[in-house]
Design a protein around this motif. Structure first.
Motif, PDB file in Angstrom:
ATOM      1  N   ASP A 124      -6.910  12.342   2.185  1.00 16.32           N
ATOM      2  CA  ASP A 124      -7.898  13.378   2.459  1.00 16.32           C
ATOM      3  C   ASP A 124      -7.519  14.083   3.756  1.00 16.32           C
ATOM      4  O   ASP A 124      -6.647  13.614   4.489  1.00 16.32           O
TER       5      ASP A 124
ATOM      6  N   LYS B 144      -9.326  16.429   7.188  1.00 15.12           N
ATOM      7  CA  LYS B 144     -10.536  16.803   7.914  1.00 15.12           C
ATOM      8  C   LYS B 144     -10.220  17.883   8.944  1.00 15.12           C
ATOM      9  O   LYS B 144      -9.169  17.870   9.587  1.00 15.12           O
TER      10      LYS B 144
ATOM     11  N   GLU C   2     -12.628   8.303   3.117  1.00 16.14           N
ATOM     12  CA  GLU C   2     -13.852   8.814   3.741  1.00 16.14           C
ATOM     13  C   GLU C   2     -14.389   7.811   4.757  1.00 16.14           C
ATOM     14  O   GLU C   2     -14.801   8.184   5.856  1.00 16.14           O
TER      15      GLU C   2
ATOM     16  N   SER D  49     -14.621  18.301   5.624  1.00 18.02           N
ATOM     17  CA  SER D  49     -13.520  18.101   4.681  1.00 18.02           C
ATOM     18  C   SER D  49     -12.810  19.417   4.399  1.00 18.02           C
ATOM     19  O   SER D  49     -13.374  20.506   4.563  1.00 18.02           O
TER      20      SER D  49
END
Length: 406
Positions: A178, A180, A305, A379
């Motif tokens: 992911d 950020k 997360e 995100s």
């Protein structure tokens, strides 16, 4: 010939005059200063924060020492030993020692307080405080990243996949990915380079974690204005995943079958579907197999997360809008990642609390406590175009069928 020598002599005279003007301006600037060291800072060795508070916390109040540094006294001393040589300074005047430098930096990262506030409490000039923070963050990354954020070998990859399978039921999963956005003050003369879709200025932290919430790969510094697909493709490990250049374990049989399937990573809809990168099925009214696949993939993907949640919860500088030059922003963020991995290795150090992350208790899903407060990190946005090959679609369907039948 005489004209050339005369021209050379004139150039030399001009250079000498330029040097004299610079020296005059420097002396004039120094004479304008009211003092070389502020009178209040002369009392640092008796009344500074480190002497009056930090040292007392270290000796007598382990709980507040942990709040200030995010680590126990033992872990602090070990970290200081690892960094001492890099933090050592020599000067005609007594230099600021290594323990003070590390203490200032950890307080800045853990509390998110301003360098000006640290300058007042430690009785040190604000420019010196900034230099201490940037130099120490750089030392943390350069000295420790090869140990605590190093690429796994084949055996370690397989161990990560086994642990993911035990925790989530996803076979051959090597990590969750992911990205950020980290808020920053707009750098000088940068225009809209760092301006993102949330109408703030940011840099992007792209990362991948293992099932124990430790970061395996990190890439920081992408401009907030870049498209999210572009950010992933330009990141070091994103480029290796897309080009299949990572040294991953060879394809192996799925558990309980003779079906060979390659190892892969998981991400959300912001990432492209590849044979070695799985993402959820889009849309609603999905078949049972597809719904089950999305549920299983989500249980694996949520680890990244939670890793970001722990990172921002412990190092609250990431909650704030960071004011620093781009090259120093990278040092700050990378230092928090290394410190996170350094402390996550010891689950008894107090850094990791099971209640921080999402967990199932007595059959009931309980969200992690980090979700109760905003992390300050948003995100990356869902990409609009994700072209995938027939091979990637087939691999996802094959994995979905396996998860449904097993």
């Amino acid at each position: 010939m005489n004209e050339i020598s005369r021209l050379i002599r004139i150039i030399k005279i001009i250079n000498i005059m330029c040097v004299m003007v610079k020296m005059y301006l420097l002396v004039r600037q120094r004479l304008k200063r009211r003092w070389w060291v502020r009178p209040v800072n002369l009392t640092r060795q008796r009344l500074g924060f480190h002497e009056t508070c930090f040292a007392q916390l270290k000796l007598n109040d382990k709980e507040d020492f942990f709040k200030a540094t995010r680590m126990s006294v033992t872990k602090f001393n070990v970290l200081l030993t690892l960094l001492r040589e890099k933090l050592q300074r020599f000067s005609r005047r007594e230099p600021i020692n290594e323990e003070i430098r590390l203490g200032i930096t950890l307080t800045y990262l853990s509390q998110g307080c301003s360098p000006q506030f640290l300058a007042w409490t430690h009785k040190i000039g604000v420019s010196t405080i900034r230099n201490i923070i940037y130099e120490t963050c750089d030392a943390i990354w350069s000295e420790l990243h090869s140990v605590y954020v190093s690429p796994p070998n084949e055996r370690e990859w397989k161990d990560i996949a086994d642990r993911f399978y035990v925790k989530t039921g996803m076979p051959h999963c090597l990590g969750a990915i992911d990205g950020k956005h980290i808020r920053i003050v707009c750098p000088k003369r940068s225009g809209s380079l760092y301006y993102n879709y949330k109408k703030t200025f940011s840099i992007v932290l792209m990362a991948m974690c293992d099932p124990d919430y430790s970061f395996v790969f990190v890439d920081v510094g992408a401009l907030g204005s870049q498209s999210d697909g572009g950010i992933f493709a330009r990141s070091a490990f994103g480029n290796m995943i897309l080009r299949n250049n990572l040294e991953l374990p060879p394809a192996d049989n799925l558990p309980g079958t003779n079906t060979r399937f390659q190892y892969y990573f998981v991400g959300d809809n912001a990432f492209p579907l590849k044979p070695n990168l799985m993402r959820p099925y889009p849309g609603r009214n999905l078949s049972t197999a597809k719904q089950n696949f999305n549920k299983k993939l989500s249980s694996a993907r949520v680890h990244i997360e939670n890793a970001f949640g722990i990172l921002a919860n412990r190092w609250r500088i990431l909650h704030t809008t960071i004011h620093a030059a781009p090259k120093n922003l990278d040092k700050i963020v990378l230092a928090t990642v290394v410190l996170h991995n350094y402390l996550m290795l010891d689950r008894n150090s107090g850094y990791f609390d099971p209640n921080l992350v999402d967990h199932v208790e007595n059959g009931v899903f309980t969200p992690g406590t980090w979700r109760q407060t905003s992390t300050g990190m948003t995100s990356i946005r869902i990409s609009q175009a994700n072209r995938s090959t027939a091979e990637a679609f087939q691999a996802r369907d094959e994995l979905a069928e396996h998860l449904l039948n097993n």
